[in-house]
Motif scaffolding. Structure first.
Motif, short mmCIF file in Angstrom:
data_model
loop_
_atom_site.label_atom_id
_atom_site.label_comp_id
_atom_site.label_asym_id
_atom_site.label_seq_id
_atom_site.Cartn_x
_atom_site.Cartn_y
_atom_site.Cartn_z
N MET A 2 0.90 -1.25 -0.11
CA MET A 2 -0.24 0.26 0.08
C MET A 2 0.90 1.35 0.09
O MET A 2 0.72 2.01 -0.69
N ALA A 3 2.00 1.09 0.77
CA ALA A 3 2.93 2.37 0.97
C ALA A 3 3.57 2.64 -0.63
O ALA A 3 3.90 3.83 -0.87
N GLY A 4 3.93 1.45 -1.18
CA GLY A 4 4.71 1.92 -2.54
C GLY A 4 4.25 2.79 -3.47
O GLY A 4 4.93 3.93 -3.96
N PRO A 5 3.04 2.83 -3.83
CA PRO A 5 2.31 3.77 -4.75
C PRO A 5 2.28 5.14 -4.01
O PRO A 5 2.18 6.11 -4.87
N HIS A 6 2.06 5.37 -2.90
CA HIS A 6 1.91 6.62 -2.22
C HIS A 6 3.36 7.41 -2.41
O HIS A 6 3.46 8.30 -2.46
N LEU A 7 4.48 6.54 -2.02
CA LEU A 7 5.69 6.89 -2.25
C LEU A 7 6.19 7.45 -3.68
O LEU A 7 6.82 8.58 -3.96
N ILE A 8 5.70 6.59 -4.44
CA ILE A 8 5.66 6.96 -5.94
C ILE A 8 5.02 8.32 -6.52
O ILE A 8 5.68 9.19 -6.99
N LEU A 9 3.89 8.53 -5.72
CA LEU A 9 3.01 9.79 -5.98
C LEU A 9 3.61 10.75 -5.25
O LEU A 9 4.02 11.90 -6.24
N TRP A 10 3.88 10.64 -4.34
CA TRP A 10 4.61 11.77 -3.43
C TRP A 10 6.07 12.24 -4.03
O TRP A 10 6.49 13.18 -4.10
N GLY A 11 6.84 11.27 -4.36
CA GLY A 11 8.01 11.32 -5.19
C GLY A 11 7.92 12.18 -6.31
O GLY A 11 8.61 13.05 -6.43
N ALA A 12 6.83 11.94 -7.01
CA ALA A 12 6.71 12.45 -8.47
C ALA A 12 6.31 14.05 -8.14
O ALA A 12 6.72 14.92 -8.86
N VAL A 13 5.41 14.30 -7.19
CA VAL A 13 5.00 15.57 -6.71
C VAL A 13 6.30 16.53 -6.10
O VAL A 13 6.39 17.63 -6.53
N TRP A 14 7.16 15.74 -5.51
CA TRP A 14 8.39 16.31 -4.98
C TRP A 14 9.23 16.63 -6.09
O TRP A 14 9.95 17.80 -6.05
N LEU A 15 9.53 15.73 -7.21
CA LEU A 15 10.45 15.84 -8.32
C LEU A 15 10.11 16.87 -9.00
O LEU A 15 10.77 17.82 -9.30
#
Length: 187
Positions: A31-44
């Motif tokens: 469950m955390a994996g997609p959230h990290l990818i999402l927020w990583g994209a926002v951050w990037l």
């Protein structure tokens, strides 16, 4: 009828408990994996654009990104619930968490009012890294490693990147979260 000893029963129960913990951890990572990818994209995106615009316009960069991330996190949370993965997240909790985090950063920036841009850029990376390390200490070690990596990369960027700091933080934070999210999905 075969009898088992108390020691064998205790060992079986202990093994079942360990399997349950590993299953919950794997489900949490999934469950955390997609959230990290999402927020990583926002951050990037956010930090990359931050490096390209006049610092006076940073709020215009981040103002649409944070709510977009919160909406995306809510959608991901709903999808997880449809897959019967439950960790207590609801749309209202996601919204409250996003608003609380945003207000925390705003309050810190208002209270401390850094004179230069670098502290603004690095502070959120360090707090995020700390959160992941703490979560790692409490049973999700992969998140701890992600946080430790983000901390080292962010501090290295702070001391050595100079004018490239926003881009390095974009890679250290956003790239780190996205890679970490992909790593969590392999469990």
């Amino acid at each position: 009828m075969m009898m088992i000893s108390k020691a064998e029963a205790a060992a079986s129960l202990s093994e079942a408990d360990a399997i349950g913990r590993r299953t919950r951890t794997a489900g949490g990572y999934a469950m955390a994996g997609p959230h990290l990818i999402l927020w990583g994209a926002v951050w990037l995106v956010g930090y990359t654009v931050t490096g390209l615009v006049d610092p006076r316009f940073l709020s215009l960069v981040w103002l649409p990104l944070v709510p977009a991330g919160a909406v995306g996190a809510t959608v991901l949370g709903r999808q997880a619930r449809t897959r019967d993965v439950r960790f207590g997240a609801t749309p209202i909790r996601s919204l409250v968490m996003a608003v609380s985090i945003a207000l925390f950063f705003l309050a810190v920036y208002l209270v401390f009012q850094p004179a230069a841009l670098a502290p603004y850029l690095v502070f959120s990376a360090l707090v995020t890294a700390l959160i992941y390390v703490v979560i790692g200490v409490y049973g999700w070690p992969r998140l701890g490693w992600i946080g430790a990596g983000m901390f080292v990369a962010s501090m290295s960027a702070y001391f050595f990147a100079g004018s490239y700091l926003p881009f390095c933080i974009a890679l250290a934070g956003g790239g780190g979260l996205m890679l970490g999210g992909a790593w969590l999905r392999t469990v």
